[in-house]
Design a protein around this motif. Structure first.
Motif, PDB file in Angstrom:
ATOM      1  N   TRP A  29      -7.891 -27.053  12.704  1.00 37.70           N
ATOM      2  CA  TRP A  29      -6.506 -26.704  13.012  1.00 37.70           C
ATOM      3  C   TRP A  29      -6.413 -26.185  14.444  1.00 37.70           C
ATOM      4  O   TRP A  29      -7.191 -25.320  14.852  1.00 37.70           O
ATOM      5  CB  TRP A  29      -6.018 -25.632  12.041  1.00 37.70           C
ATOM      6  CG  TRP A  29      -5.826 -26.166  10.657  1.00 37.70           C
ATOM      7  CD1 TRP A  29      -6.737 -26.169   9.647  1.00 37.70           C
ATOM      8  CD2 TRP A  29      -4.642 -26.785  10.146  1.00 37.70           C
ATOM      9  NE1 TRP A  29      -6.205 -26.755   8.535  1.00 37.70           N
ATOM     10  CE2 TRP A  29      -4.908 -27.138   8.807  1.00 37.70           C
ATOM     11  CE3 TRP A  29      -3.383 -27.083  10.667  1.00 37.70           C
ATOM     12  CZ2 TRP A  29      -3.973 -27.767   7.991  1.00 37.70           C
ATOM     13  CZ3 TRP A  29      -2.446 -27.705   9.865  1.00 37.70           C
ATOM     14  CH2 TRP A  29      -2.752 -28.040   8.544  1.00 37.70           C
ATOM     15  N   SER A 128      -0.702 -33.122  10.161  1.00 43.60           N
ATOM     16  CA  SER A 128      -0.377 -31.933   9.355  1.00 43.60           C
ATOM     17  C   SER A 128       0.060 -30.787  10.252  1.00 43.60           C
ATOM     18  O   SER A 128      -0.391 -30.666  11.391  1.00 43.60           O
ATOM     19  CB  SER A 128      -1.602 -31.489   8.548  1.00 43.60           C
ATOM     20  OG  SER A 128      -1.921 -32.447   7.579  1.00 43.60           O
ATOM     21  N   PRO A 142      -3.409 -36.217   8.188  1.00 40.91           N
ATOM     22  CA  PRO A 142      -2.202 -35.928   7.396  1.00 40.91           C
ATOM     23  C   PRO A 142      -2.525 -35.294   6.041  1.00 40.91           C
ATOM     24  O   PRO A 142      -1.660 -34.680   5.419  1.00 40.91           O
ATOM     25  CB  PRO A 142      -1.558 -37.307   7.208  1.00 40.91           C
ATOM     26  CG  PRO A 142      -2.666 -38.291   7.407  1.00 40.91           C
ATOM     27  CD  PRO A 142      -3.615 -37.663   8.388  1.00 40.91           C
ATOM     28  N   ASP A 143      -3.749 -35.435   5.571  1.00 45.75           N
ATOM     29  CA  ASP A 143      -4.131 -34.865   4.269  1.00 45.75           C
ATOM     30  C   ASP A 143      -4.895 -33.556   4.410  1.00 45.75           C
ATOM     31  O   ASP A 143      -5.548 -33.107   3.474  1.00 45.75           O
ATOM     32  CB  ASP A 143      -4.977 -35.873   3.482  1.00 45.75           C
ATOM     33  CG  ASP A 143      -4.202 -37.149   3.221  1.00 45.75           C
ATOM     34  OD1 ASP A 143      -3.005 -37.041   2.907  1.00 45.75           O
ATOM     35  OD2 ASP A 143      -4.778 -38.238   3.371  1.00 45.75           O
ATOM     36  N   ASN A 145      -5.087 -30.249   3.859  1.00 45.68           N
ATOM     37  CA  ASN A 145      -4.205 -29.383   3.069  1.00 45.68           C
ATOM     38  C   ASN A 145      -4.762 -27.992   2.812  1.00 45.68           C
ATOM     39  O   ASN A 145      -4.202 -27.238   2.045  1.00 45.68           O
ATOM     40  CB  ASN A 145      -3.842 -30.047   1.737  1.00 45.68           C
ATOM     41  CG  ASN A 145      -5.086 -30.472   0.982  1.00 45.68           C
ATOM     42  OD1 ASN A 145      -6.184 -30.085   1.362  1.00 45.68           O
ATOM     43  ND2 ASN A 145      -4.911 -31.266  -0.052  1.00 45.68           N
TER      44      ASN A 145
END
Ligand SMILES: [Fe+2]
Length: 386
Positions: A29, A128, A142-143, A145
């Motif tokens: 991230w 994300s 995108p996954d 999570n």
């Protein structure tokens, strides 16, 4: 004796730099900004996450969305830097246009040039996005999570600050070009050994002997209390109004380093982000943003006057030369840190360079950080950040 774990090339070679971009910065991230940077539909910002450029926007329902910032036609970057209230996203190259949900909605000369084009399969690639402590973070996958799992274990080690209740001190937003590898800057940030030495005249307000630090996962945490004499008259001594929601027994300096490259500075009177952006093997940019109490300018002036009794008598110049152009005489701890980082980077070129020893406790963090970096580079640990 503990020896450092990363080779010199990790700080100097383009090959290492490229591998880090792919296996660290594209797999974790990345800090993108403050929540308040985006307020209306169509407000957007862009951020580099390793080999990916990501755009974050508020859609028509003011929901935060993240997309890869590349046109599906020929891959041109769509949006630059940041902006306000865009109704749609048009590529500068051939004007292929997308709505705020990332759907392709217009292609010039479509009927004649692309008679069979399927708009549906040419939406923007999703990424994300998540928010935590008033900060926006993006992940190219995108996954991805486990945003909460990634940061929440760190919560018990952070300051009691509520960044959402503070306001940005805009003049305090600075960007520093530093001629050093990004890891040298990280290692300086998490090194508890240098604090009473390099910063003997600039960070005397903190009790370095009572520092506490460690790791939670890949993230580093650090806390040290205020020095006794500073704390005793803190209401007057602090140069800025105190953060009023931090309980007095929790006051101090919390300076974690969120893996891989975001430092936080949570102190008695401010809350800052310290974002280390790799530019080249021997070059980085550090962007600093700070938040303070939302009180009047008059209150700030009053506080500054009051603090003069504590700070005014002190010599902030490490060597007493009075030469303001000398970073070691500047009275600015950031200038002191930049100086030693750049010197260390230069020394890496010398055939006589080696690390003689790493302090077992106070530099342990540097050693652990290098292990964490190596795990990503060699072991594909990046998938844990998903
Ligand atoms: Fe420092």
């Amino acid at each position: 004796m503990i020896q450092p774990i990363l080779p010199i090339e990790a700080y100097t070679s383009q090959d290492w730099f490229d591998r880090e971009q792919e296996s660290i910065f594209s797999q974790t991230w990345q800090f993108a900004g403050f929540v308040e940077d985006l307020s209306e539909s169509g407000d957007y910002l862009t951020v580099q996450a390793g080999v990916n450029n990501i755009l974050v926007l508020l859609d028509d329902n003011k929901q935060m969305r993240a997309f890869h910032n590349i046109c599906r036609h020929r891959g041109t970057q769509l949006l630059r830097t940041f902006g306000k209230r865009k109704k749609s996203i048009a590529c500068p190259y051939h004007d292929w246009t997308y709505d705020l949900d990332g759907n392709l909605i217009a292609v010039p000369e479509c009927k004649t040039q692309f008679p069979d084009l399927d708009f549906k399969i040419l939406s923007l690639h999703k990424a994300s996005v998540g928010t935590w402590r008033g900060m926006i973070f993006v992940h190219p996958d995108p996954d991805a999570n486990s945003f909460v799992d990634w940061f929440n274990p760190l919560e018990p080690y952070l300051g009691h600050h509520q960044p959402e209740k503070l306001v940005e001190y805009v003049e305090g937003r600075t960007s520093h070009q530093i001629n050093a590898n990004w890891k040298i800057i990280v290692e300086n940030y998490i090194d508890g050994y240098h604090l009473p030495h390099l910063h003997s005249q600039t960070l005397f307000m903190y009790d370095h002997r009572r520092q506490r630090s460690g790791f939670v996962g890949e993230h580093f945490h650090f806390y040290e209390p205020l020095a006794k004499d500073y704390l005793e008259g803190i209401e007057n001594n602090s140069p800025l109004p105190l953060i009023d929601h931090v309980p007095k027994d929790k006051i101090g300096a919390y300076t974690p380093m969120l893996f891989p490259n975001l430092g936080l500075g949570e102190t008695e009177s401010s809350w800052s982000t310290f974002h280390i952006i790799p530019v080249a093997p021997d070059r980085s940019i550090v962007e600093i943003r700070s938040k303070v109490m939302p009180v009047s300018n008059w209150k700030y002036m009053q506080q500054e006057w009051k603090s003069w009794n504590y700070f005014g008598k002190r010599k902030l110049d490490k060597y007493g030369t009075g030469n303001e152009d000398d970073p070691l005489a500047s009275g600015d701890f950031m200038a002191e840190d930049i100086y030693v980082c750049e010197q260390q980077q230069r020394s890496l070129k010398s055939p006589y360079f080696s690390i003689g020893a790493i302090a077992q406790d106070l530099e342990q963090s540097v050693y652990q950080y290098q292990i964490n970096v190596l795990n990503y580079i060699e072991g594909g640990v990046g998938s844990r950040g998903k």
